[in-house]
Structure formats: C-alpha cells, structure tokens
Design a protein around this motif. Sequence first.
Motif, mmCIF file in Angstrom:
data_model
loop_
_atom_site.group_PDB
_atom_site.id
_atom_site.type_symbol
_atom_site.label_atom_id
_atom_site.label_comp_id
_atom_site.label_asym_id
_atom_site.label_seq_id
_atom_site.Cartn_x
_atom_site.Cartn_y
_atom_site.Cartn_z
ATOM 1 N N ASP A 27 0.827 -1.200 0.000
ATOM 2 C CA ASP A 27 0.000 0.000 0.000
ATOM 3 C C ASP A 27 0.869 1.261 0.000
ATOM 4 O OD1 ASP A 27 0.539 -0.883 2.814
ATOM 5 O OD2 ASP A 27 -0.343 1.083 3.244
ATOM 6 N N TYR A 28 0.406 2.271 -0.738
ATOM 7 C CA TYR A 28 1.095 3.554 -0.829
ATOM 8 C C TYR A 28 0.100 4.670 -0.531
ATOM 9 C CZ TYR A 28 4.778 0.941 -3.205
ATOM 10 O OH TYR A 28 5.764 0.034 -3.513
ATOM 11 N N LYS A 29 0.480 5.578 0.360
ATOM 12 C CA LYS A 29 -0.355 6.740 0.636
ATOM 13 C C LYS A 29 -0.436 7.596 -0.625
ATOM 14 C CE LYS A 29 0.624 7.109 5.586
ATOM 15 N NZ LYS A 29 1.190 8.000 6.654
ATOM 16 N N SER A 30 -1.641 7.897 -1.068
ATOM 17 C CA SER A 30 -1.841 8.619 -2.320
ATOM 18 C C SER A 30 -2.910 9.690 -2.142
ATOM 19 C CB SER A 30 -2.279 7.651 -3.422
ATOM 20 O OG SER A 30 -1.401 6.552 -3.531
ATOM 21 N N PHE A 31 -2.890 10.661 -3.045
ATOM 22 C CA PHE A 31 -3.960 11.660 -3.025
ATOM 23 C C PHE A 31 -4.219 12.170 -4.433
ATOM 24 C CE2 PHE A 31 -0.476 14.731 -3.056
ATOM 25 C CZ PHE A 31 -0.998 15.783 -3.812
ATOM 26 N N LEU A 32 -5.418 12.680 -4.617
ATOM 27 C CA LEU A 32 -5.780 13.393 -5.834
ATOM 28 C C LEU A 32 -6.591 14.614 -5.414
ATOM 29 C CD1 LEU A 32 -6.703 12.074 -9.273
ATOM 30 C CD2 LEU A 32 -8.066 13.904 -8.297
ATOM 31 N N ALA A 33 -6.180 15.786 -5.898
ATOM 32 C CA ALA A 33 -6.861 17.028 -5.552
ATOM 33 C C ALA A 33 -7.282 17.740 -6.828
ATOM 34 C CB ALA A 33 -5.944 17.922 -4.720
ATOM 35 N N GLY A 34 -8.379 18.486 -6.741
ATOM 36 C CA GLY A 34 -8.873 19.236 -7.890
ATOM 37 C C GLY A 34 -9.336 20.620 -7.485
ATOM 38 N N GLU A 35 -9.131 21.582 -8.381
ATOM 39 C CA GLU A 35 -9.600 22.948 -8.165
ATOM 40 C C GLU A 35 -10.363 23.391 -9.408
ATOM 41 O OE1 GLU A 35 -7.623 27.380 -7.887
ATOM 42 O OE2 GLU A 35 -6.715 25.781 -6.659
ATOM 43 N N PHE A 36 -11.591 23.846 -9.206
ATOM 44 C CA PHE A 36 -12.477 24.222 -10.311
ATOM 45 C C PHE A 36 -12.790 25.700 -10.215
ATOM 46 C CE2 PHE A 36 -16.752 24.679 -12.198
ATOM 47 C CZ PHE A 36 -16.545 24.080 -13.443
ATOM 48 N N SER A 37 -12.491 26.450 -11.288
ATOM 49 C CA SER A 37 -12.745 27.884 -11.298
ATOM 50 C C SER A 37 -12.873 28.346 -12.749
ATOM 51 C CB SER A 37 -11.599 28.639 -10.616
ATOM 52 O OG SER A 37 -11.819 30.029 -10.620
ATOM 53 N N GLY A 38 -13.893 29.151 -13.010
ATOM 54 C CA GLY A 38 -14.088 29.674 -14.350
ATOM 55 C C GLY A 38 -14.303 28.600 -15.400
ATOM 56 N N GLY A 39 -14.909 27.495 -15.014
ATOM 57 C CA GLY A 39 -15.161 26.403 -15.946
ATOM 58 C C GLY A 39 -13.962 25.533 -16.237
ATOM 59 N N LYS A 40 -12.816 25.838 -15.615
ATOM 60 C CA LYS A 40 -11.601 25.068 -15.837
ATOM 61 C C LYS A 40 -11.218 24.311 -14.572
ATOM 62 C CE LYS A 40 -9.689 28.219 -19.321
ATOM 63 N NZ LYS A 40 -8.529 29.076 -19.689
ATOM 64 N N ILE A 41 -10.537 23.178 -14.759
ATOM 65 C CA ILE A 41 -10.137 22.346 -13.636
ATOM 66 C C ILE A 41 -8.635 22.126 -13.666
ATOM 67 C CG2 ILE A 41 -10.574 20.214 -14.926
ATOM 68 C CD1 ILE A 41 -11.365 18.898 -12.272
ATOM 69 N N ARG A 42 -8.029 22.154 -12.487
ATOM 70 C CA ARG A 42 -6.605 21.827 -12.333
ATOM 71 C C ARG A 42 -6.492 20.652 -11.377
ATOM 72 N NH1 ARG A 42 -2.718 26.621 -11.031
ATOM 73 N NH2 ARG A 42 -2.915 26.843 -13.293
ATOM 74 N N MET A 43 -5.784 19.609 -11.803
ATOM 75 C CA MET A 43 -5.651 18.389 -11.012
ATOM 76 C C MET A 43 -4.234 18.268 -10.460
ATOM 77 S SD MET A 43 -8.657 16.824 -11.439
ATOM 78 C CE MET A 43 -8.503 15.061 -11.386
ATOM 79 N N THR A 44 -4.137 17.831 -9.229
ATOM 80 C CA THR A 44 -2.851 17.547 -8.594
ATOM 81 C C THR A 44 -2.905 16.137 -8.033
ATOM 82 O OG1 THR A 44 -2.655 19.867 -7.940
ATOM 83 C CG2 THR A 44 -1.137 18.318 -6.913
ATOM 84 N N GLN A 45 -1.861 15.374 -8.276
ATOM 85 C CA GLN A 45 -1.815 13.971 -7.846
ATOM 86 C C GLN A 45 -0.507 13.727 -7.112
ATOM 87 O OE1 GLN A 45 -3.730 10.805 -10.287
ATOM 88 N NE2 GLN A 45 -1.631 10.224 -10.718
#
Length: 258
Positions: free
Chosen positions: A117-135
């Motif tokens: 097992d590996y500690k993992s994350f996925l984050a998202g930011e939504f603004s102005g109809g656009k999305i930015r993903m961080t993993q």
Amino acid sequence: MQDVQSGIPDFPLAIDRVGVKNLKVPLLVQDRLRGQQHTVADVDLCVDLPGEFKGTHMSRFLESLSHWSKVLTYESIKELLAEISYRLEAQKALLRFDFSYFYSRRTPVSGHEFLMDYKSFLAGEFSGGKIRMTQGVEVPVMTVCPCSLAISKQGAHSQRSYVKIRCCYKGLLWLEELIDIGMFAGSSPVYPLLKREDEKYVTDEAFANPTFVEDVVRCAAFRLSKHPRILWYEVEVESFESIHNHSAYATIAGGGLD
C-alpha cells in the motif's frame, strides 16, 4: 424556514476556503494492470465564500457527494466540482481525496508477489469552468549513507526514507508511474515480503548503491522533469536517520503552470 447562512456576517471578510473535511467514502481508482481497484478515501470539499454571506450550506457538500459515482477519473472529478460550485453558488470549488493505493510487488529473487500500500492523493480545483488536477504519492525506500560506508571498515548505517511526490499534469497519469519514480530513487526499493535469498539481494544491492538524501531527491526530480505529461512537480525526501535523533530532508520543485 429562515436561511441564516445568507445573513450578513459581523465581519464581512471573504473566506478563501470553507467546507467539510475527513469524510470517508468507498472509492474506485484506476489501476493500470487490473483496470480498477477498490479503496476507501478521506475526502475534503471546500468552496470560497464572499464577505457578504454569513456562512456556507454544509449539507450541500454531502448531497453532491451522495449523488456522485465514487469513481475517481478526470471527468467524474470535474463533474463533482462543477456541481458543488453550482449548488453553493461559488466562484471556486476544491476537493481532495486521500487514500491507500495497492501496487503488486514481486520479490527480486524468489518471485513471490504481494500487494503493497502507498499513501496517495488526488486534488482538484475548479474555477471559471476550468479544472486543475494535482496527484501525489508517498513512497518508502531504503537508503545507505555514502559517507558512513566510505569511512567504516565494516558496514554503514541504513534507514527507511520517504519520497513524497506531487505534481500537476495533463492527460492520464498513472499512480504506478509516480510510485516507480520514487521507488528507484533510493538505494533500494522497500518490499512487503522478502525470503532470505531476497533479503540478501536487497542488502547487497543497497550497499552497492549508497545515496544521500540529496541524491534521492535529485534522481526523482530529474525523472519527473523528463515525464512528457507532468507540467509541475515537487519532491520531498525525508530520511529517518538510524544514528541520529533527527531526520535528513531535501526538496526540489520544477516546471511551470499556465
């Protein structure tokens, strides 16, 4: 009934993030080998709040999550963030999923397989109809001190270190790709299962490849910088020193965001 949240606050200051944290949900995550795997995630959901509103509507976060597919993909994350933004009339919506990702590891000599097992994350930011993903992932490795090895007649001190990677990217980025980058940045990967012949192999290989914390962070950063789908990255390495009561630490960030 009275909508208290829409009232005027005592201190009309805009809030950067307001929402709910540490919700637990079952999750389906994309798996490069098996297609999908089941796990459980801790979820944070937030929005911005203008200064003219007293509070946000916390129940709407959970309503949005309850209707969501529970499958972690780019499209599903964008759909969830868009719904949260709409329901809470927010300019910006943010989320983060923290979960364990299971990756099959094969012992180097005996050939046994076991899930790690590996500690993992996925984050998202939504603004102005656009999305930015961080993993990101956190990968344990073994490190052998080059200085200790050079000045000692017998042996050297070794320890477990952690390579923490987070990045913004385009297209599909497999968690396995990030795990592999972290795994091979140290003196040796860490395995969940080792027979005696495997333990000998891992020890010999690690002592043949001594690494400072600086070596580990540079190796991981170099490979991330060459990845065609990674736009920005940050690597942190912390080594839990076996002969000191403190850790050794290094970090590198690179790339740029539009």
